[in-house]
Write an enzyme that holds these catalytic residues in place. Structure first.
Site, PDB file in Angstrom:
ATOM      1  N   ASP A 289      20.159  -3.539 -28.306  1.00  0.00           N
ATOM      2  CA  ASP A 289      18.974  -4.135 -28.940  1.00  0.00           C
ATOM      3  C   ASP A 289      18.868  -5.641 -28.872  1.00  0.00           C
ATOM      4  O   ASP A 289      19.831  -6.342 -29.170  1.00  0.00           O
ATOM      5  CB  ASP A 289      19.007  -3.873 -30.461  1.00  0.00           C
ATOM      6  CG  ASP A 289      18.798  -2.430 -30.815  1.00  0.00           C
ATOM      7  OD1 ASP A 289      18.148  -1.725 -30.047  1.00  0.00           O
ATOM      8  OD2 ASP A 289      19.305  -2.018 -31.880  1.00  0.00           O
TER       9      ASP A 289
ATOM     10  N   GLU B 173      16.117  -7.881 -31.030  1.00  0.00           N
ATOM     11  CA  GLU B 173      14.987  -7.846 -31.962  1.00  0.00           C
ATOM     12  C   GLU B 173      14.749  -9.263 -32.459  1.00  0.00           C
ATOM     13  O   GLU B 173      15.701  -9.975 -32.772  1.00  0.00           O
ATOM     14  CB  GLU B 173      15.287  -6.941 -33.156  1.00  0.00           C
ATOM     15  CG  GLU B 173      15.445  -5.481 -32.776  1.00  0.00           C
ATOM     16  CD  GLU B 173      15.481  -4.569 -34.005  1.00  0.00           C
ATOM     17  OE1 GLU B 173      14.947  -3.465 -33.925  1.00  0.00           O
ATOM     18  OE2 GLU B 173      16.047  -4.989 -35.043  1.00  0.00           O
TER      19      GLU B 173
ATOM     20  N   GLU C 250      22.188   2.724 -27.724  1.00  0.00           N
ATOM     21  CA  GLU C 250      21.110   1.745 -27.828  1.00  0.00           C
ATOM     22  C   GLU C 250      21.662   0.332 -27.685  1.00  0.00           C
ATOM     23  O   GLU C 250      22.748   0.040 -28.172  1.00  0.00           O
ATOM     24  CB  GLU C 250      20.443   1.915 -29.212  1.00  0.00           C
ATOM     25  CG  GLU C 250      19.154   1.168 -29.406  1.00  0.00           C
ATOM     26  CD  GLU C 250      18.498   1.479 -30.768  1.00  0.00           C
ATOM     27  OE1 GLU C 250      18.378   2.663 -31.168  1.00  0.00           O
ATOM     28  OE2 GLU C 250      18.108   0.506 -31.436  1.00  0.00           O
TER      29      GLU C 250
END
Ligand SMILES: *[C@@H]1O[C@H](CO)[C@@H](O)[C@H](O)[C@H]1NC(C)=O
Length: 281
Positions: free
Chosen positions: A101, A103, A99
């Protein structure tokens, strides 16, 4: 004969237009949750996600990719966005997932958003770095990019590198490189932790909260291995920072970084991970 040539010319022109145009949310993505709270707008050129006390919403790319450059323009929830989290990330599926990311943790009116980044490889994360932006991310669209090639992962904001995660497999650090990933975006409530450690809750009287996405641009290799460059440029495949990029990265990290797992000896008393020692910018 002439008709055939015309037809061929027509398709060539059409092909050029489709490869040069920005990604289209109707063609490249699908809204996967939120029961109508996610909306494709402007014929696929933009998309809005909304959040209220009953649900958030999200979408994902139709295809999976193995390496690429992923650009997204975002305008974040304005005003009091405390408790909300807006995301743009890549993820593989299943156990031991990879993953990458981005955010965006909302905040009370006038207080800064936190940009949270992380990398998971084979299910293992704990590689967070957080930043403050040098502009108001709710006033206009800004471009957030993930460049992912076999040597490194580069996070960019308006083309400024904010983080580079190098491949340190030779030192035993897992690197995402064999599991295809999809693009995921969402707007959801995380007021148990997101804003000031969970102390500031979402104010539902202000709902619905809305975040806007546009210019979704994917320039990537399909999971089967073909790396047709959709918009002509494949420079991401070998992209690394030149001295200008390294200077910019240093400026961001010295002035706008608010958390670095590499500097958190309280959390990692046995010593920080090897890639922290190896990759000075
Ligand atoms: C919100 O603002 C406060 C005060 O400026 C700050 O300490 C905090 O890190 C900001 N971001 C989040 C996500 O809480």
């Amino acid at each position: 004969m002439a008709i055939n040539l015309l037809v061929i010319a027509y398709f060539l022109v059409l092909a050029c237009f489709t490869t040069l145009s920005a990604g289209n949310f109707i063609r490249d993505a699908q809204i996967t949750w939120g029961d109508g709270r996610g909306k494709v707008l402007e014929g696929g050129r933009s998309l809005s996600l909304s959040l209220d006390q009953y649900s958030g919403s999200g979408f994902q790319s139709k295809n999976e990719y193995l390496f690429g450059r992923f650009d997204m323009q975002l305008k974040l929830v304005p005003g009091n966005s405390a408790g909300t989290v807006t995301t743009f990330f890549l993820s593989s599926q299943g156990e031991g997932h990879d993953e990458i990311d981005f955010e965006f943790l909302g905040n009370s009116t006038g207080e800064p958003y936190t940009v949270h980044t992380n990398v998971y490889a084979q299910g293992k994360g704990n590689k967070e770095q957080q930043f403050r932006l040098w502009f108001d991310p709710t006033a206009a669209f800004h471009t957030y990019s993930i460049v992912w090639n076999p040597q490194r992962i580069i996070f960019l904001v308006d083309n400024s590198p904010i983080r580079v995660f190098h491949n340190h497999e030779t030192s035993g650090i897992a690197f995402p490189k064999s599991q295809p990933m999809r693009v995921y975006c969402s707007l959801w409530n995380a007021d148990d932790w997101a804003t000031q450690g969970g102390r500031v809750k979402t104010d539902w009287t202000l709902a619905p909260f809305v975040a806007n996405y546009r210019n979704f641009n994917i320039n990537a290799c399909a999971s089967g291995g073909s790396c047709g460059s959709q918009s002509g440029s494949s420079s991401w495949q070998t992209l690394e920072l030149d001295s200008k990029g390294r200077n910019r990265l240093r400026w961001v990290q010295q002035n706008h970084m608010v958390y670095n797992y590499c500097a958190d000896s309280q959390r990692f008393p046995q010593g920080v991970s090897i890639e922290c020692k190896r990759s000075r910018f």
